[in-house]
Motif scaffolding. Structure first.
Motif, PDB file in Angstrom:
ATOM      1  N   ARG A  63       0.835  -1.209   0.000  1.00  0.00           N
ATOM      2  CA  ARG A  63       0.000   0.000   0.000  1.00  0.00           C
ATOM      3  C   ARG A  63       0.868   1.257   0.000  1.00  0.00           C
ATOM      4  NH1 ARG A  63      -4.476   1.566   4.555  1.00  0.00           N
ATOM      5  NH2 ARG A  63      -5.008   3.577   3.649  1.00  0.00           N
ATOM      6  N   TYR A  76       2.452   7.549   6.061  1.00  0.00           N
ATOM      7  CA  TYR A  76       1.776   6.246   6.179  1.00  0.00           C
ATOM      8  C   TYR A  76       2.742   5.232   6.802  1.00  0.00           C
ATOM      9  CZ  TYR A  76      -0.302   1.804   4.848  1.00  0.00           C
ATOM     10  OH  TYR A  76      -0.820   0.533   4.895  1.00  0.00           O
ATOM     11  N   HIS A  80       2.185   3.453  10.557  1.00  0.00           N
ATOM     12  CA  HIS A  80       1.990   2.011  10.721  1.00  0.00           C
ATOM     13  C   HIS A  80       3.170   1.361  11.454  1.00  0.00           C
ATOM     14  CE1 HIS A  80      -1.881   1.508   8.652  1.00  0.00           C
ATOM     15  NE2 HIS A  80      -1.528   2.684   8.148  1.00  0.00           N
ATOM     16  N   GLY A 106     -14.530   1.026   8.372  1.00  0.00           N
ATOM     17  CA  GLY A 106     -13.112   1.106   8.059  1.00  0.00           C
ATOM     18  C   GLY A 106     -12.176   1.098   9.251  1.00  0.00           C
ATOM     19  N   LYS A 107     -12.715   1.009  10.483  1.00  0.00           N
ATOM     20  CA  LYS A 107     -11.812   1.050  11.645  1.00  0.00           C
ATOM     21  C   LYS A 107     -11.043  -0.269  11.796  1.00  0.00           C
ATOM     22  CE  LYS A 107     -11.362   2.248  16.498  1.00  0.00           C
ATOM     23  NZ  LYS A 107     -11.950   2.851  17.690  1.00  0.00           N
ATOM     24  N   PRO A 108      -9.718  -0.209  11.781  1.00  0.00           N
ATOM     25  CA  PRO A 108      -8.955  -1.442  12.011  1.00  0.00           C
ATOM     26  C   PRO A 108      -8.987  -1.827  13.492  1.00  0.00           C
ATOM     27  CG  PRO A 108      -7.632   0.247  10.880  1.00  0.00           C
ATOM     28  CD  PRO A 108      -8.844   0.926  11.456  1.00  0.00           C
ATOM     29  N   ASN A 122      -5.618   2.908  17.707  1.00  0.00           N
ATOM     30  CA  ASN A 122      -6.048   3.798  16.627  1.00  0.00           C
ATOM     31  C   ASN A 122      -4.863   4.653  16.196  1.00  0.00           C
ATOM     32  OD1 ASN A 122      -8.275   6.483  15.921  1.00  0.00           O
ATOM     33  ND2 ASN A 122      -8.303   4.527  14.897  1.00  0.00           N
ATOM     34  N   ILE A 123      -4.782   4.916  14.887  1.00  0.00           N
ATOM     35  CA  ILE A 123      -3.691   5.754  14.391  1.00  0.00           C
ATOM     36  C   ILE A 123      -4.243   6.968  13.681  1.00  0.00           C
ATOM     37  CG2 ILE A 123      -2.120   3.807  14.090  1.00  0.00           C
ATOM     38  CD1 ILE A 123      -2.531   4.032  11.084  1.00  0.00           C
ATOM     39  N   SER A 124      -3.378   7.972  13.544  1.00  0.00           N
ATOM     40  CA  SER A 124      -3.740   9.158  12.774  1.00  0.00           C
ATOM     41  C   SER A 124      -2.474   9.690  12.125  1.00  0.00           C
ATOM     42  CB  SER A 124      -4.362  10.211  13.707  1.00  0.00           C
ATOM     43  OG  SER A 124      -4.776  11.335  12.957  1.00  0.00           O
ATOM     44  N   HIS A 125      -2.624  10.234  10.920  1.00  0.00           N
ATOM     45  CA  HIS A 125      -1.463  10.866  10.277  1.00  0.00           C
ATOM     46  C   HIS A 125      -1.885  12.125   9.555  1.00  0.00           C
ATOM     47  CE1 HIS A 125      -2.890   8.105   7.084  1.00  0.00           C
ATOM     48  NE2 HIS A 125      -2.574   7.096   7.874  1.00  0.00           N
ATOM     49  N   GLU A 145      -3.664  16.922  13.476  1.00  0.00           N
ATOM     50  CA  GLU A 145      -3.845  17.836  12.343  1.00  0.00           C
ATOM     51  C   GLU A 145      -2.657  18.793  12.260  1.00  0.00           C
ATOM     52  OE1 GLU A 145      -6.166  17.700  10.027  1.00  0.00           O
ATOM     53  OE2 GLU A 145      -7.499  16.244  11.008  1.00  0.00           O
ATOM     54  N   GLY A 196     -15.846   4.375  15.957  1.00  0.00           N
ATOM     55  CA  GLY A 196     -15.656   3.575  14.748  1.00  0.00           C
ATOM     56  C   GLY A 196     -16.463   4.035  13.553  1.00  0.00           C
ATOM     57  N   LYS A 197     -17.260   5.084  13.718  1.00  0.00           N
ATOM     58  CA  LYS A 197     -18.139   5.481  12.615  1.00  0.00           C
ATOM     59  C   LYS A 197     -17.464   6.421  11.633  1.00  0.00           C
ATOM     60  CE  LYS A 197     -22.619   4.817  14.774  1.00  0.00           C
ATOM     61  NZ  LYS A 197     -23.776   5.490  15.337  1.00  0.00           N
ATOM     62  N   GLY A 198     -16.358   7.030  12.041  1.00  0.00           N
ATOM     63  CA  GLY A 198     -15.700   7.981  11.151  1.00  0.00           C
ATOM     64  C   GLY A 198     -16.659   9.079  10.731  1.00  0.00           C
ATOM     65  N   LEU A 199     -16.492   9.560   9.519  1.00  0.00           N
ATOM     66  CA  LEU A 199     -17.286  10.706   9.077  1.00  0.00           C
ATOM     67  C   LEU A 199     -18.711  10.319   8.664  1.00  0.00           C
ATOM     68  CD1 LEU A 199     -14.488  12.724   7.282  1.00  0.00           C
ATOM     69  CD2 LEU A 199     -15.466  13.076   9.555  1.00  0.00           C
TER      70      LEU A 199
HETATM   71  C1  LIG Z   1     -11.776   7.558   9.614  1.00  0.00           C
HETATM   72  C2  LIG Z   1     -11.708   8.952   9.077  1.00  0.00           C
HETATM   73  C3  LIG Z   1     -12.449   9.837  10.060  1.00  0.00           C
HETATM   74  C4  LIG Z   1     -10.219   9.282   9.018  1.00  0.00           C
HETATM   75  O1  LIG Z   1      -9.981  10.633   8.965  1.00  0.00           O
HETATM   76  P1  LIG Z   1      -8.593  11.341   8.594  1.00  0.00           P
HETATM   77  O2  LIG Z   1      -8.446  12.514   9.484  1.00  0.00           O
HETATM   78  O3  LIG Z   1      -8.554  11.528   7.138  1.00  0.00           O
HETATM   79  O4  LIG Z   1      -7.451  10.294   8.872  1.00  0.00           O
HETATM   80  P2  LIG Z   1      -6.558   9.953  10.155  1.00  0.00           P
HETATM   81  O5  LIG Z   1      -5.157  10.053   9.697  1.00  0.00           O
HETATM   82  O6  LIG Z   1      -6.929  10.678  11.392  1.00  0.00           O
HETATM   83  O7  LIG Z   1      -6.930   8.431  10.418  1.00  0.00           O
HETATM   84  C5  LIG Z   1      -6.718   7.476   9.441  1.00  0.00           C
HETATM   85  C6  LIG Z   1      -6.597   6.136  10.110  1.00  0.00           C
HETATM   86  O8  LIG Z   1      -7.733   5.872  10.943  1.00  0.00           O
HETATM   87  C7  LIG Z   1      -8.059   4.491  10.853  1.00  0.00           C
HETATM   88  N1  LIG Z   1      -9.459   4.426  10.448  1.00  0.00           N
HETATM   89  C8  LIG Z   1     -10.012   4.236   9.227  1.00  0.00           C
HETATM   90  N2  LIG Z   1     -11.357   4.230   9.330  1.00  0.00           N
HETATM   91  C9  LIG Z   1     -11.650   4.423  10.629  1.00  0.00           C
HETATM   92  C10 LIG Z   1     -12.871   4.504  11.356  1.00  0.00           C
HETATM   93  N3  LIG Z   1     -14.071   4.390  10.783  1.00  0.00           N
HETATM   94  N4  LIG Z   1     -12.812   4.714  12.691  1.00  0.00           N
HETATM   95  C11 LIG Z   1     -11.620   4.835  13.303  1.00  0.00           C
HETATM   96  N5  LIG Z   1     -10.430   4.758  12.671  1.00  0.00           N
HETATM   97  C12 LIG Z   1     -10.455   4.557  11.347  1.00  0.00           C
HETATM   98  C13 LIG Z   1      -7.113   3.845   9.851  1.00  0.00           C
HETATM   99  O9  LIG Z   1      -6.085   3.210  10.568  1.00  0.00           O
HETATM  100  C14 LIG Z   1      -6.567   5.038   9.090  1.00  0.00           C
HETATM  101  O10 LIG Z   1      -5.229   4.916   8.695  1.00  0.00           O
HETATM  102  P3  LIG Z   1      -4.770   4.066   7.414  1.00  0.00           P
HETATM  103  O11 LIG Z   1      -5.738   4.368   6.336  1.00  0.00           O
HETATM  104  O12 LIG Z   1      -3.377   4.505   7.163  1.00  0.00           O
HETATM  105  O13 LIG Z   1      -4.846   2.635   7.871  1.00  0.00           O
HETATM  106  C15 LIG Z   1     -12.331   9.095   7.702  1.00  0.00           C
HETATM  107  O14 LIG Z   1     -11.476   8.613   6.727  1.00  0.00           O
HETATM  108  C16 LIG Z   1     -13.660   8.337   7.580  1.00  0.00           C
HETATM  109  O15 LIG Z   1     -14.685   8.747   8.054  1.00  0.00           O
HETATM  110  N6  LIG Z   1     -13.693   7.205   6.979  1.00  0.00           N
HETATM  111  C17 LIG Z   1     -14.913   6.414   6.979  1.00  0.00           C
HETATM  112  C18 LIG Z   1     -15.174   5.989   5.606  1.00  0.00           C
HETATM  113  C19 LIG Z   1     -16.290   4.989   5.606  1.00  0.00           C
HETATM  114  O16 LIG Z   1     -17.303   5.121   6.285  1.00  0.00           O
HETATM  115  N7  LIG Z   1     -16.120   3.953   4.842  1.00  0.00           N
HETATM  116  C20 LIG Z   1     -17.098   2.917   4.796  1.00  0.00           C
HETATM  117  C21 LIG Z   1     -16.703   1.864   3.848  1.00  0.00           C
HETATM  118  S1  LIG Z   1     -15.215   1.066   4.407  1.00  0.00           S
END
Ligand SMILES: CC(C)(COP(=O)(O)OP(=O)(O)OC[C@H]1O[C@@H](n2cnc3c(N)ncnc32)[C@H](O)[C@@H]1OP(=O)(O)O)[C@@H](O)C(=O)NCCC(=O)NCCS
Length: 271
Positions: A63, A76, A80, A106-108, A122-125, A145, A196-199
């Motif tokens: 990746r 990235y 990781h 998408g939450k790992p 949980n990670i963030s970049h 951020e 775990g819901k993200g956006l």
């Molecule tokens: C998760 C989310 C908030 C990340 O926001 P961001 O500020 O761009 O990214 P960050 O760097 O803070 O975090 C990214 C990391 O969070 C993790 N992550 C991914 N989805 C996540 C989730 N739903 N909840 C928590 N953590 C999540 C991953 O490890 C990711 O890193 P990676 O892609 O290198 O493995 C955003 O991408 C999101 O909402 N995704 C959801 C998309 C979705 O609903 N998909 C559904 C189909 S899979």
């Protein structure tokens, strides 16, 4: 920097990890303990990158090669490698062997070794910085951020912030707007990542008080604010970081956060 938010903690009822002795002999994570590390990309020497890559799984290496921009690939790899290093520091085993499942949004989640508590990570970049947070059993989310980013803060806030948050932003001095915006933003992202819901979770359905770092929900049935602990840090002049942890008894929580010991990372990669 280490930080233990809130008052002195009572004795944790924890299942300690054998590899996890911290500076005072205590395990670094458990149900009542959270450990967070950050890594500034400026601190990584040219010779460190091949070492960091040895910590990644084959899938992550593949990746990493797909990123168009070097800066996205680098952060990235850093994130990781940091994640695997913290898992190994706290629970042992080779960094490359950690496996993850991916939840609906998408939450790992870590595939925990048999007989150990469920590890939650949980990670963030972001530009120039990677971060990871680890605990056991409880929901956890982290967000970092980059403060220099260009953002139409008030227009964006109009779409995604709750009315009270928009008001705080509107009242902020011009020079403080981006930091105020990103302070709310990191807290909100940390929360939606913890659940775990993200956006997919509407960001305007809950709001923060920046003085107390308390969360409140429009619909009180949705979640219980008393079970959430938030903390925030400034890992460097250009970055903000926020953490969200759900815990049934927040008074027992111990949170430590700081820069990853680079020597540990190098030694781990060289071993
Ligand atoms: C998760 C989310 C908030 C990340 O926001 P961001 O500020 O761009 O990214 P960050 O760097 O803070 O975090 C990214 C990391 O969070 C993790 N992550 C991914 N989805 C996540 C989730 N739903 N909840 C928590 N953590 C999540 C991953 O490890 C990711 O890193 P990676 O892609 O290198 O493995 C955003 O991408 C999101 O909402 N995704 C959801 C998309 C979705 O609903 N998909 C559904 C189909 S899979």
């Amino acid at each position: 920097m280490n930080e233990t938010p809130e008052s002195e903690r009572t004795a944790p009822q924890d299942a300690p990890f054998s590899h996890a002795a911290g500076p005072n002999g205590k395990p670094e994570i458990g149900r009542d303990r959270v450990s967070a590390w950050w890594l500034r990309l400026d601190d990584i020497g040219a010779g460190d990158w091949p070492l960091l890559e040895t910590l990644l799984s084959d899938g992550e290496l593949t990746r990493a090669q797909r990123f168009h921009f070097d800066r996205d690939r680098d952060v990235y790899i850093a994130a990781h490698a940091l994640c695997r290093a913290l898992l190994t520091r706290c629970a042992g085993g080779p960094p490359r062997d950690w496996r993850f499942t991916v939840e609906d949004h998408g939450k790992p989640e870590v595939v925990a070794p048999a007989g150990t508590p469920r590890l939650r990570v949980n990670i963030s970049h972001t530009r120039g910085l990677a971060a990871v947070a680890l605990t056991a059993e409880n929901d956890i989310g982290i967000d970092v951020e980059w403060l220099q980013r260009e953002a139409a803060t008030e227009q964006l806030a109009e779409r995604v912030f709750a009315p009270r948050e928009r008001q705080v932003l509107a009242d902020a001095a011009e020079a403080q707007k981006i930091e105020t915006f990103l302070t709310f933003w990191t807290l909100k992202e940390a929360y939606v990542k913890a659940i775990g819901k993200g956006l997919s979770q509407p960001l305007d359905a809950f709001h923060f008080d920046l003085k107390t770092l308390a969360i409140a929900f429009d619909d009180p049935e949705v979640d219980d604010p008393a079970t959430w602990q938030f903390a925030r840090w400034r890992p460097g002049p250009d970055h903000l970081m926020a953490l969200a942890v759900r815990h049934p008894d927040r008074a027992r929580l111990e949170i430590s956060a700081g820069p990853v010991p680079l020597d540990y990372l190098r030694a781990l990669a060289g071993s």
